[in-house]
Each structure stands twice: as structure tokens, then as C-alpha cells.
Design an enzyme around this catalytic site. Structure first.
Site, short mmCIF file in Angstrom:
data_model
loop_
_atom_site.label_atom_id
_atom_site.label_comp_id
_atom_site.label_asym_id
_atom_site.label_seq_id
_atom_site.Cartn_x
_atom_site.Cartn_y
_atom_site.Cartn_z
N ILE A 142 0.85 -0.93 0.07
CA ILE A 142 0.19 -0.31 0.05
C ILE A 142 0.65 1.03 -0.17
CG2 ILE A 142 -0.27 -0.27 2.47
CD1 ILE A 142 -3.09 0.83 2.29
N GLY A 200 0.17 -5.30 0.69
CA GLY A 200 -0.80 -5.64 0.16
C GLY A 200 -0.96 -6.01 -1.13
N ASP A 243 -1.92 -9.02 -0.09
CA ASP A 243 -3.55 -9.31 -0.03
C ASP A 243 -4.03 -9.90 -1.50
OD1 ASP A 243 -3.79 -8.22 2.97
OD2 ASP A 243 -3.07 -6.90 2.25
N GLU A 264 3.18 -5.78 7.03
CA GLU A 264 2.67 -5.13 8.14
C GLU A 264 3.21 -4.38 9.71
OE1 GLU A 264 -0.47 -5.69 4.16
OE2 GLU A 264 1.09 -6.81 5.39
N ASP A 293 -4.92 -6.19 7.41
CA ASP A 293 -6.77 -6.41 7.71
C ASP A 293 -7.49 -5.89 6.42
OD1 ASP A 293 -5.79 -3.16 6.28
OD2 ASP A 293 -7.17 -2.26 8.03
#
Length: 276
Positions: free
Chosen positions: A69, A126, A129, A149, A157
Site C-alpha cells: 500500500i 498489499g 493481499d 504490515e 486488514d
């Protein structure tokens, strides 16, 4: 087709039902910006609804798949500001924001069509993810991974902590998430995170495209149905999963695809299926 700031969609060739979806911020190592989280679910939905699309290939432009991210996105969304000094309203806003970011990643699983990830270079935070929400994953030997993270003082999350344990096992996921350590392509293969490792991006892309084109020629009802059953069965007991597929097949087995597949086998020809 819509133009995007952070993505690029390219049809494999003029006759193909395989479409490439590229993360397209190579100068930022494909870091996931606020624009990405707005554009990505729209792009996935457009591909899902397009009858000319049977398989989606997700990869990154430049030297890396995804560096995670974008830090500016983290700062803008969760920089610690309070709404009118009201902790309750601030918490509600942050929760709503996180749910919106989650939905962008979950769009991969919500998509009826299979999504194959082709990973090269870094796949960080990310990026994990994203790939854990894909249906099949391949990578190059120079790829590296990290559930990063925890090093940014946040709890992952966007889906990694929910999806990764189902792929690599609970103990392995716990170790990777708590340490944030970098791990190699070969370790990713041994853990089951990726199905194959390739010596070069060219070799991976050639193999991946062959797999995707072969999948695109199969019955689209069978392919999308298989994805749906596998995803749904993760959260069901064996009996519930069997009941779900029985209900699904009570509809799908009435399709003309079954007759076409049987006829093609008997006539020793390749089947031709209608678009979805």
C-alpha cells in the site's frame, strides 16, 4: 473500455478471451494508491461482466509486482486525525474506510471468472493481499515476498490474515505475519503460496498464457461453477459443501455445454461453447 490511472487492461490477442490486468505504477513499484482502491473493483467488475472475457491474468508493469500500500494512502486514511475530536466518529470513519479497501481486494474472489496472478520481483504487504485473493499463483525465481504490515505498526486488514492461513497453513502464516520477514520464490513454492516457479518472466508469461488460453476454451459454466464451489466450500462442512454443489449442478447440468462436451469427445474434435 475505461482508462485508468493505476491499471491497464490488454487483451492477449484479438481472438483471445484472456485479458491481462496490469498494475501500472511502475515508477512507484506498483504501490497501491487511493486511486487504485477506487479503480480496481471497477476494472474487475467490467471484466467479469464482459462476455468476451473468460480468464483474467493479474501482473505488474515494471520491475516488481507490488510493493504494498502506498504510504501516502496510509497517512491520508489513518493518520490519527479525529473527526471533531470525537473518538467514536473517528473510529466509525476509519472502520468504514477499511471496509472499503477490503472490498476492493475481495472483488477478485467475487469475480466469477478465474484470476491468475503472475508475480515477479517484490510482492509485499498489499501485494500479498492481492495474490491470496487470486485463484492461481505463479512467480519468477527472483520474486520475493513479505507480510510487511507488522513493520509499519499496523495489523494487516485487507485479507492476508484470513486467506494466507488457508493456503500455507496456520503455523506458517503466523510465523510470516508476526516476523514480517522476506521469503523467497522457492520458499513460497514449498509453502504452497505459488504453484510453480519460473527462471524468467518470459518463461512464466508463456506458460501462464498457455494455461489461461486452455482454460478459456473450457465450458465457462463449468469453470465459473468450479471456482464458486471451491470458494464456498471453504466455509462449509463436507455435507453442506456437497449439498451446495448438488444444488448448483441441478441447474448447470441442464446446460447445452454438457451435450457439446460429450459430442466433441465422441467426434474427436474440440468443443465450442457459448460465451457467458
Amino acid at each position: 473500455m475505461e482508462k485508468y490511472k493505476t491499471l491497464e487492461i490488454v487483451q492477449a490477442n484479438s481472438n483471445s478471451q484472456v485479458f491481462n490486468l496490469y498494475l501500472n505504477r511502475p515508477a512507484r513499484r506498483n504501490a497501491l494508491s487511493r486511486d487504485f482502491f477506487s479503480e480496481f473493483p471497477r476494472a474487475i467488475s467490467s471484466l467479469d461482466q464482459d462476455p468476451n472475457v473468460s480468464v483474467i491474468v493479474l501482473s505488474g508493469r515494471g520491475d516488481h509486482f507490488c510493493s504494498g500500500i502506498d504510504l501516502s494512502t496510509l497517512k491520508d486514511s489513518f493518520g490519527g486525525t479525529k473527526s471533531n475530536n470525537d473518538l467514536g466518529r473517528s473510529a466509525e470513519r476509519i472502520r468504514r474506510d477499511v471496509k472499503g479497501l477490503q472490498a476492493a481486494i475481495t472483488a477478485l474472489e467475487s469475480c466469477r471468472k478465474p484470476v491468475i496472478a503472475g508475480i515477479h520481483g517484490g510482492c509485499i504487504g498489499g501485494g500479498i493481499d492481492l495474490v491470496t485473493a487470486c485463484d492461481i499463483r505463479y512467480c519468477t525465481v527472483d520474486s520475493f515476498f513479505s507480510v510487511k504490515e507488522v513493520d509499519l505498526a499496523i495489523v494487516a486488514d485487507l485479507g492476508t490474515l484470513q486467506r494466507l492461513p488457508r493456503i500455507v497453513g496456520f503455523g506458517n502464516a503466523m510465523e510470516l505475519a508476526l516476523t514480517g520477514r522476506k521469503f523467497s520464490a522457492m520458499e513460497a513454492k514449498s509453502l504452497g503460496l505459488v504453484s510453480r516457479v519460473f527462471d524468467s518472466k518470459g518463461a512464466m508469461d508463456e506458460f501462464l498464457m498457455g494455461i489461461a488460453e486452455g482454460m478459456a476454451k473450457k465450458s465457462p459454466l463449468a469453470v465459473t461453477g468450479t471456482k464458486a464451489v471451491l470458494l464456498r466450500s471453504r466455509d462449509l462442512t463436507l455435507d453442506q459443501g456437497l449439498d451446495y454443489v448438488a444444488t448448483l449442478n441441478s441447474v448447470l447440468l441442464q446446460s447445452s455445454d454438457l451435450a457439446e462436451a460429450v459430442s466433441a469427445q465422441i467426434q474427436k474434435r474440440k468443443p465450442v461453447f457459448a460465451k457467458l
